[in-house]
Design a protein around this motif. Structure first.
Motif, PDB file in Angstrom:
ATOM      1  N   UNK A 159       7.239  11.879  17.698  1.00 36.87           N
ATOM      2  CA  UNK A 159       6.374  12.860  18.349  1.00 36.87           C
ATOM      3  C   UNK A 159       4.909  12.540  18.082  1.00 36.87           C
ATOM      4  N   UNK A 160       4.637  12.036  16.890  1.00 35.18           N
ATOM      5  CA  UNK A 160       3.256  11.703  16.517  1.00 35.18           C
ATOM      6  C   UNK A 160       2.731  10.591  17.420  1.00 35.18           C
ATOM      7  N   UNK A 161       3.552   9.590  17.668  1.00 35.39           N
ATOM      8  CA  UNK A 161       3.136   8.483  18.533  1.00 35.39           C
ATOM      9  C   UNK A 161       2.773   8.995  19.924  1.00 35.39           C
ATOM     10  N   UNK A 162       3.562   9.927  20.448  1.00 38.86           N
ATOM     11  CA  UNK A 162       3.274  10.491  21.764  1.00 38.86           C
ATOM     12  C   UNK A 162       1.973  11.283  21.763  1.00 38.86           C
ATOM     13  N   UNK A 163       1.720  12.009  20.672  1.00 36.19           N
ATOM     14  CA  UNK A 163       0.494  12.822  20.579  1.00 36.19           C
ATOM     15  C   UNK A 163      -0.752  11.944  20.510  1.00 36.19           C
ATOM     16  N   UNK A 164      -0.634  10.753  19.939  1.00 37.73           N
ATOM     17  CA  UNK A 164      -1.780   9.843  19.794  1.00 37.73           C
ATOM     18  C   UNK A 164      -2.128   9.136  21.098  1.00 37.73           C
ATOM     19  N   UNK A 165      -1.157   8.924  21.945  1.00 39.87           N
ATOM     20  CA  UNK A 165      -1.341   8.155  23.175  1.00 39.87           C
ATOM     21  C   UNK A 165      -2.222   8.922  24.157  1.00 39.87           C
ATOM     22  N   UNK A 166      -3.151   8.268  24.885  1.00 38.63           N
ATOM     23  CA  UNK A 166      -3.385   6.823  24.941  1.00 38.63           C
ATOM     24  C   UNK A 166      -4.575   6.365  24.083  1.00 38.63           C
ATOM     25  N   UNK A 167      -5.238   7.292  23.364  1.00 34.68           N
ATOM     26  CA  UNK A 167      -6.430   6.890  22.600  1.00 34.68           C
ATOM     27  C   UNK A 167      -6.051   6.023  21.403  1.00 34.68           C
ATOM     28  N   UNK A 168      -4.956   6.382  20.723  1.00 36.84           N
ATOM     29  CA  UNK A 168      -4.361   5.541  19.679  1.00 36.84           C
ATOM     30  C   UNK A 168      -5.308   5.176  18.530  1.00 36.84           C
ATOM     31  N   UNK A 169      -5.887   6.195  17.905  1.00 35.59           N
ATOM     32  CA  UNK A 169      -6.686   5.959  16.702  1.00 35.59           C
ATOM     33  C   UNK A 169      -5.767   5.439  15.598  1.00 35.59           C
ATOM     34  N   UNK A 170      -6.114   4.342  14.942  1.00 40.33           N
ATOM     35  CA  UNK A 170      -5.235   3.823  13.892  1.00 40.33           C
ATOM     36  C   UNK A 170      -5.193   4.738  12.672  1.00 40.33           C
ATOM     37  N   UNK A 171      -4.031   4.789  12.051  1.00 41.89           N
ATOM     38  CA  UNK A 171      -3.870   5.495  10.778  1.00 41.89           C
ATOM     39  C   UNK A 171      -4.166   4.496   9.656  1.00 41.89           C
ATOM     40  N   UNK A 172      -4.961   4.923   8.685  1.00 42.56           N
ATOM     41  CA  UNK A 172      -5.379   4.038   7.595  1.00 42.56           C
ATOM     42  C   UNK A 172      -4.938   4.644   6.263  1.00 42.56           C
ATOM     43  N   UNK A 173      -4.158   3.938   5.473  1.00 40.66           N
ATOM     44  CA  UNK A 173      -3.660   4.519   4.216  1.00 40.66           C
ATOM     45  C   UNK A 173      -4.736   4.603   3.138  1.00 40.66           C
ATOM     46  N   UNK A 174      -4.655   5.666   2.345  1.00 40.98           N
ATOM     47  CA  UNK A 174      -5.474   5.813   1.149  1.00 40.98           C
ATOM     48  C   UNK A 174      -4.544   6.151  -0.009  1.00 40.98           C
ATOM     49  N   UNK A 175      -4.628   5.382  -1.061  1.00 36.72           N
ATOM     50  CA  UNK A 175      -3.806   5.621  -2.253  1.00 36.72           C
ATOM     51  C   UNK A 175      -4.692   6.283  -3.301  1.00 36.72           C
ATOM     52  N   UNK A 176      -4.482   7.574  -3.515  1.00 36.19           N
ATOM     53  CA  UNK A 176      -5.363   8.287  -4.442  1.00 36.19           C
ATOM     54  C   UNK A 176      -4.635   8.902  -5.630  1.00 36.19           C
ATOM     55  N   UNK A 177      -3.379   9.245  -5.471  1.00 36.28           N
ATOM     56  CA  UNK A 177      -2.673   9.940  -6.554  1.00 36.28           C
ATOM     57  C   UNK A 177      -1.309   9.324  -6.850  1.00 36.28           C
ATOM     58  N   UNK A 178      -1.243   8.011  -6.724  1.00 34.62           N
ATOM     59  CA  UNK A 178       0.014   7.299  -6.981  1.00 34.62           C
ATOM     60  C   UNK A 178      -0.173   6.382  -8.180  1.00 34.62           C
ATOM     61  N   UNK A 179       0.833   6.327  -9.027  1.00 35.51           N
ATOM     62  CA  UNK A 179       0.756   5.428 -10.179  1.00 35.51           C
ATOM     63  C   UNK A 179       0.655   3.980  -9.696  1.00 35.51           C
ATOM     64  N   UNK A 180      -0.102   3.203 -10.451  1.00 30.49           N
ATOM     65  CA  UNK A 180      -0.401   1.827 -10.041  1.00 30.49           C
ATOM     66  C   UNK A 180       0.857   1.019  -9.744  1.00 30.49           C
ATOM     67  N   UNK A 181       1.891   1.223 -10.526  1.00 31.56           N
ATOM     68  CA  UNK A 181       3.116   0.439 -10.361  1.00 31.56           C
ATOM     69  C   UNK A 181       3.858   0.774  -9.061  1.00 31.56           C
ATOM     70  N   UNK A 182       3.530   1.942  -8.457  1.00 33.63           N
ATOM     71  CA  UNK A 182       4.221   2.366  -7.236  1.00 33.63           C
ATOM     72  C   UNK A 182       3.435   2.060  -5.958  1.00 33.63           C
ATOM     73  N   UNK A 183       2.186   1.627  -6.113  1.00 30.86           N
ATOM     74  CA  UNK A 183       1.325   1.420  -4.946  1.00 30.86           C
ATOM     75  C   UNK A 183       1.927   0.408  -3.973  1.00 30.86           C
ATOM     76  N   UNK A 184       2.399  -0.693  -4.493  1.00 31.79           N
ATOM     77  CA  UNK A 184       2.941  -1.756  -3.639  1.00 31.79           C
ATOM     78  C   UNK A 184       4.124  -1.266  -2.808  1.00 31.79           C
ATOM     79  N   UNK A 185       5.023  -0.512  -3.431  1.00 28.91           N
ATOM     80  CA  UNK A 185       6.209  -0.045  -2.714  1.00 28.91           C
ATOM     81  C   UNK A 185       5.859   1.007  -1.669  1.00 28.91           C
ATOM     82  N   UNK A 186       4.875   1.864  -1.970  1.00 28.61           N
ATOM     83  CA  UNK A 186       4.447   2.883  -1.005  1.00 28.61           C
ATOM     84  C   UNK A 186       3.812   2.216   0.217  1.00 28.61           C
ATOM     85  N   UNK A 187       2.959   1.233  -0.020  1.00 28.03           N
ATOM     86  CA  UNK A 187       2.322   0.529   1.100  1.00 28.03           C
ATOM     87  C   UNK A 187       3.344  -0.263   1.914  1.00 28.03           C
TER      88      UNK A 187
END
Length: 299
Positions: A159-187
């Protein structure tokens, strides 16, 4: 109308010799020479020319006093050959979007450099309603705070993809409250979902106070409007003193050869010449992105 001749133009990490025909502060034509034209000429041979830079910086929205803003912009942007700021506003609830945008525009009214901004939101705000509002207001990038892998699976991505179309602003991740060892797996999980659901996105965080690559600039729709010296574009460039460099690129010039930056021109106005910097309040403009991912470039 005038000519910048004998230009050592740095494009794709290669130097190209050319001349630029300038009309109304825009590049009217690029050619090997314009010998038949009887116009004022500027010899750029002692320099390497690059487009001016676009810098990502999230601290600007917190600076309210003009004196502080002036000192910060000179030090972090103009002295580094950057004439466009990319930043974001923090939005926690949908009703905050328009007031926060208005507040940032007011803060940047006195900016001498151009600016473009996205929004930073918690993942719970990735809803059809909010993304439609972003699309309506042409917000070119949406920064998403990630705190766990589980929350990624709860979003109705189709549903999110449909709501974004056709302008399609990219989603950009921010890691702010994740333990360092988990960052790689979350990304990794983020990247997998974005690709699986065919959602426009960046797969890594944007580094603070760093130049934005052409691929990223294209994704958010700033390229080729910015960071490019093409026919039809504004006259915004840096001149670095020339050396016998075998390997040279924009990033190395920015990071390691700032002492070679001699001139910065922004939309036809000299903003920096040697150690002299022109702070021209209000010369900066809000860059409105009409089409994110204008070109099909690799990410």
């Amino acid at each position: 109308m005038y000519i910048i001749e004998n230009v050592n133009l740095l494009t794709d990490n290669q130097l190209k010799k050319c001349s630029l025909l300038i009309n109304n502060n825009r590049i009217a034509k690029i050619d090997s020479h314009f010998n038949k034209y009887r116009l004022m000429k500027m010899n750029a041979d002692p320099y390497v020319m690059t487009p001016t830079n676009v810098l990502f910086n999230s601290n600007i929205p917190q600076i309210k006093a003009f004196r502080d803003l002036k000192a910060y912009v000179i030090e972090e942007f103009l002295l580094k050959g950057c004439t466009t700021l990319f930043t974001y506003v923090n939005v926690s609830y949908e009703h905050e979007l328009l007031p926060k945008i208005s507040e940032l525009k007011t803060t940047l009214l006195s900016s001498p450099i151009d600016f473009c901004f996205g929004v930073r939101i918690p993942i719970r705000l990735i809803t059809q309603s909010f993304l439609r509002k972003c699309k309506k207001n042409k917000i070119p990038a949406i920064f998403v705070d990630l705190s766990s892998i589980d929350e990624l699976e709860k979003v109705p991505w189709g549903w999110i993809r449909e709501a974004m179309f056709p302008y399609n602003s990219p989603l950009i991740p921010i890691i702010s409250s994740i333990e360092k060892k988990e960052v790689k797996s979350v990304l990794s999980k983020w990247k997998g979902i974005m690709k699986r659901e065919n959602i426009p996105a960046l797969y890594e965080e944007l580094a603070e106070n760093q130049l934005l690559s052409i691929a990223v600039l294209n994704k958010i729709g700033l390229y080729p409007q910015k960071a490019s010296l093409m026919c039809g574009n504004e006259v915004s460039y840096n001149l670095y003193t020339k050396r016998k460099d075998k390997n040279v690129d924009d990033v190395n010039l920015f990071h390691y050869h700032s002492n070679r930056l001699a001139v910065t021109v922004h939309k036809g106005t000299v903003m920096r010449a040697g150690d002299n910097v022109l702070f021209k309040p209000g010369y900066g403009e809000h860059v409105r992105v009409q089409t994110p991912s204008y070109f099909s470039l690799p990410t």
